[in-house]
Design a protein around this motif. Structure first.
Motif, short mmCIF file in Angstrom:
data_model
loop_
_atom_site.label_atom_id
_atom_site.label_comp_id
_atom_site.label_asym_id
_atom_site.label_seq_id
_atom_site.Cartn_x
_atom_site.Cartn_y
_atom_site.Cartn_z
N UNK A 23 0.82 -1.21 0.00
CA UNK A 23 0.00 0.00 0.00
C UNK A 23 0.85 1.27 0.00
N UNK A 24 2.16 1.12 0.19
CA UNK A 24 3.03 2.31 0.21
C UNK A 24 2.73 3.25 1.34
N UNK A 25 2.26 2.72 2.46
CA UNK A 25 1.95 3.57 3.61
C UNK A 25 0.55 4.12 3.62
N UNK A 26 -0.27 3.81 2.62
CA UNK A 26 -1.64 4.33 2.58
C UNK A 26 -2.53 3.66 3.61
N UNK A 27 -2.29 2.38 3.90
CA UNK A 27 -3.06 1.70 4.92
C UNK A 27 -2.40 1.89 6.28
N UNK A 28 -3.22 1.94 7.33
CA UNK A 28 -2.69 2.10 8.67
C UNK A 28 -1.83 0.90 9.08
N UNK A 51 2.57 -4.59 -11.65
CA UNK A 51 2.45 -3.22 -11.12
C UNK A 51 1.01 -2.68 -11.25
N UNK A 52 0.58 -1.96 -10.23
CA UNK A 52 -0.70 -1.26 -10.25
C UNK A 52 -0.61 -0.12 -9.25
N UNK A 53 -1.54 0.81 -9.31
CA UNK A 53 -1.56 1.95 -8.41
C UNK A 53 -2.48 1.64 -7.23
N UNK A 54 -1.90 1.60 -6.01
CA UNK A 54 -2.69 1.31 -4.82
C UNK A 54 -3.48 2.55 -4.41
N UNK A 55 -4.80 2.39 -4.22
CA UNK A 55 -5.66 3.50 -3.82
C UNK A 55 -6.53 3.05 -2.65
N UNK A 56 -7.05 4.00 -1.89
CA UNK A 56 -7.93 3.69 -0.75
C UNK A 56 -9.35 4.18 -0.96
N UNK A 57 -9.60 4.94 -2.03
CA UNK A 57 -10.95 5.42 -2.32
C UNK A 57 -11.30 5.12 -3.77
N UNK A 58 -12.58 4.87 -4.00
CA UNK A 58 -13.07 4.55 -5.33
C UNK A 58 -12.84 5.73 -6.28
N UNK A 59 -12.46 5.43 -7.52
CA UNK A 59 -12.30 6.44 -8.56
C UNK A 59 -13.58 6.45 -9.40
N UNK A 76 -13.44 3.36 7.69
CA UNK A 76 -12.27 3.60 8.52
C UNK A 76 -11.07 2.76 8.11
N UNK A 77 -11.23 1.89 7.12
CA UNK A 77 -10.08 1.15 6.60
C UNK A 77 -9.84 -0.17 7.30
N UNK A 93 -10.31 -3.14 -11.16
CA UNK A 93 -9.17 -2.97 -10.26
C UNK A 93 -7.86 -3.38 -10.92
N UNK A 94 -7.82 -3.40 -12.24
CA UNK A 94 -6.61 -3.84 -12.94
C UNK A 94 -5.46 -2.85 -12.76
N UNK A 95 -5.73 -1.57 -12.93
CA UNK A 95 -4.67 -0.55 -12.87
C UNK A 95 -4.71 0.25 -11.57
N UNK A 96 -5.89 0.39 -10.98
CA UNK A 96 -6.05 1.09 -9.71
C UNK A 96 -6.86 0.17 -8.79
N UNK A 97 -6.34 -0.09 -7.61
CA UNK A 97 -7.05 -0.98 -6.71
C UNK A 97 -6.40 -1.07 -5.35
N UNK A 98 -6.90 -1.99 -4.53
CA UNK A 98 -6.35 -2.21 -3.19
C UNK A 98 -6.16 -3.70 -2.98
N UNK A 99 -6.02 -4.13 -1.73
CA UNK A 99 -5.75 -5.53 -1.44
C UNK A 99 -6.89 -6.44 -1.88
N UNK A 100 -8.11 -5.90 -1.98
CA UNK A 100 -9.27 -6.69 -2.37
C UNK A 100 -9.13 -7.34 -3.73
N UNK A 101 -8.33 -6.76 -4.61
CA UNK A 101 -8.17 -7.30 -5.96
C UNK A 101 -7.46 -8.65 -5.96
N UNK A 102 -6.78 -9.01 -4.88
CA UNK A 102 -6.03 -10.27 -4.81
C UNK A 102 -6.82 -11.41 -4.15
#
Length: 640
Positions: free
Chosen positions: A364-369, A385-393, A463-464, A556-565
């Motif tokens: 998450x690169x520090x985005x998750x607590x 590679x993909x971009x980790x995000x915490x909010x829906x785009x 709240x994550x 969630x191919x290019x932008x997503x979070x842990x849920x994609x796995x």
């Protein structure tokens, strides 16, 4: 996630459901009734005496190599101990009154897996009894959360709260929902696996693992000889777990629980005598490890963790002075080789080799607590590679409609004064500890327009992540997600996050691996509707009546979070819940994963991808096939 050739998960199924609902609604309803009757018939046949006797013979044969015997109890005092441990008197009557006398007190279970709808008597018995065990535990867990919700909403008489665990067990027992009730079982318990985790002592009795709610030793009489069949061994904390195959168990008795009566010497009787007799007979004893959790005040919390550690043999015993000067018995037990290691031991071993197979320290690169590591002990592959995000785009053209929000100034309540509670059917869908009470077609959380506290217990998914998760390379299903800590049933796991796009754009992207179509989450309430339950199960509500199908997909191919796995399983331990809080558009709710059952450490997190056989077709209209490698008891062998 699944292998690279994984097709789109939801879209084709969405089209089929939508078309069927328009052209053959009556046929679909008829098929639901047929499947429901088939499942109920299967459950009834499993509970029949003939089936029960057959299962007893199977269990007896498994234990015969260990010198075990299977008989009904002849020791009246042992039976009385078990019965006396049930909820009695006013507390039991209060429980039944609450659950049977309140019409809106109902439960709905999260889905098990699509394969359950096709169960018949010819299915593997091991799978059937495992399914019954899981169902009984889920009923117990939902009952506990529902009872807790009722207690939390009552402002009066807080000092006279009922024991929700004993009350839930009382209800299940009255409705014949206990499993393995044919008599005390020596050796392995059908449907219970080494490493299974329980959060209440009463759960052990529900599945026949340890019948006594209070006593640490469960025992029975065979051929005029007392024999122990299971023990609950407490350690102060999970970190104190001994990784050796030996257990030193302290005997029972000598600790009066009434008045100021001083401790006394333990006697070689009842459970203690049963353990001693197991030495000569070489009778295996089930060991359940109990771990007490301590709060800030240093007192044990009501909810502890109990893990089934497998079968042990009693090798010896002796007497020694206890800490208060009275005699107590000590028993040495040795774990029978060849059994799986419980996950707590594996977690402690992994701490000593934490860098083994580490690919990424925090994806998450520090985005998750809480950091989410990536490990691979299979090969040299790393996640794409993909971009980790915490909010829906959301699309640039989309303008969300903000909900009005509640006017609560303190804690939101279940009364009509909280508009969020009203939208949820008159109750807050979460307990004070953040656990969802039961599965629902749609849940409304408090959002940015609400005046309640940011820490309101109706703000859970926003709240994550709260649990330590790890992405790992599986042997046969690509990347997956597992937990590094115990997760109680009903807990929030994560949201499925990515780019929200329309179906037309999803078609053009030609990338099906990480798509999640909105509005048709896997739901099998019709399977449970009509099955024997301790309280009336709420009627299945079609998602189309609550979530508006708008042709939207999460990519969630290019932008997503842990849920994609998170991988598919025919026997999942998570389910997808629709949630709204930051907008009021039912076409695009948040897709949130919750734990459908207790999940031990190092267990993979899975949900049902909702395929059907013949659903996926190529450009020529020919049905495609894909093998399923989830490895569960209920695996159909095919994903589609």
């Amino acid at each position: 996630m699944a292998a690279p050739d994984h097709p789109r998960r939801r879209r084709q199924q969405t089209d089929m459901v939508l078309e069927n609902s328009k052209t053959s609604g009556m046929k679909v309803k008829k098929e639901v009734r047929i499947q429901k009757r088939k499942y109920i018939s299967t459950e009834s046949s499993l509970m029949s005496r003939k089936k029960a006797k057959k299962q007893v013979r199977v269990s007896k044969e498994k234990c015969s190599s260990l010198g075990a015997l299977l008989h009904k109890p002849q020791n009246k005092s042992a039976e009385e101990d078990v019965e006396n441990s049930l909820v009695q008197g006013e507390e039991g009557e209060k429980a039944l009154t609450i659950c049977r006398g309140t019409q809106d007190f109902s439960i709905s279970l999260p889905p098990f897996g699509q394969s359950n709808s096709n169960l018949d008597v010819s299915c593997n018995e091991e799978m059937l009894i495992r399914t019954r065990v899981r169902k009984a535990l889920r009923l117990f867990q939902v009952l506990c959360r529902k009872l807790l919700q009722s207690e939390e909403s009552t402002s009066k008489n807080r000092g006279q709260r009922i024991r929700i665990d004993l009350t839930a067990a009382k209800i299940l027992k009255a409705e014949n929902e206990f499993v393995n009730t044919g008599g005390p079982i020596i050796g392995s318990v059908p449907g219970v696996e080494v490493g299974d985790e329980f959060h209440y002592r009463a759960e052990l009795s529900v599945v026949g693992l340890h019948r006594s709610y209070q006593g640490g030793i469960d025992y029975t009489r065979i051929n005029n000889s007392l024999l122990a069949i299971s023990v609950v061994a407490f350690v102060g904390h999970a970190d104190e777990m001994d990784s050796s195959n030996f257990l030193i168990y302290s005997g029972s008795g000598g600790r009066p629980s009434e008045g100021n009566k001083p401790p006394e010497d333990q006697k070689l009787e009842r459970g203690n005598l049963g353990l001693k007799n197991c030495i000569e007979s070489e009778t295996p004893v089930r060991v359940i490890r109990g771990f007490e959790e301590f709060g800030q005040d240093g007192k044990p919390r009501p909810l502890s963790t109990f893990t089934y550690d497998g079968l042990y043999l009693v090798e010896g015993y002796w007497k020694e002075k206890g800490p208060q000067g009275f005699d107590m018995f000590k028993f040495k037990l040795r774990r029978i080789p060849g059994q799986p290691e419980i996950s707590l031991i594996e977690v402690m071993n992994s701490k000593r080799t934490a860098v083994r197979g580490l690919c990424i320290a925090d994806i998450s690169g520090g985005l998750e607590k809480i950091p989410i590591s990536v490990v691979n002990t299979v090969d040299d592959e790393r996640p794409m590679p993909f971009k980790y995000i915490r909010k829906m785009i959301y699309p640039s053209w989309y303008e969300p409609t903000m909900p009005k929000g509640c006017a609560c100034t303190q804690r939101c309540t279940d009364s009509g004064s909280c508009s969020c509670a009203v939208r949820n059917g008159g109750e807050i869908p979460f307990n004070f500890n953040g656990a969802i009470v039961q599965a629902k077609p749609l849940v409304y959380e408090c959002g940015p327009s609400c005046k309640c506290s940011p820490y309101c217990h109706n703000r859970v998914s926003q709240h994550g992540i709260k649990f330590r998760l790890e992405i790992f390379k599986t042997q046969s299903m690509g990347w997956g997600v597992r937990t590094l800590t115990s997760i109680p049933s009903g807990s929030f796991i994560c949201e499925y996050i990515g780019e929200l796009i329309q179906d037309m754009e999803a078609e053009q992207r030609n990338n099906d691996e990480y798509l999640f179509d909105i509005g048709h989450n896997y739901d099998d309430h019709d399977i449970w509707d009509g099955s024997p339950t301790p309280i009336p199960v709420s009627q299945a509500i079609s998602l189309s009546n609550v979530v508006d199908y708008g042709g939207f997909t999460i990519d969630a191919a290019h932008y997503g979070n842990v849920g994609r796995f998170i991988n598919h399983s025919c026997s999942p331990n998570l389910y997808a819940q629709n949630v709204l809080y930051d907008h009021d558009d039912k076409r695009m709710p948040h897709i949130v994963f919750f734990a459908a059952e207790n999940i031990p450490p190092l267990h993979e997190l899975t949900y049902h991808y909702n395929y059907t056989i013949g659903q996926v077709r190529d450009s020529d209209g020919n049905a495609k096939t894909k093998a399923c490698h989830c490895g569960s008891h209920e695996c159909t062998g095919r994903l589609y």
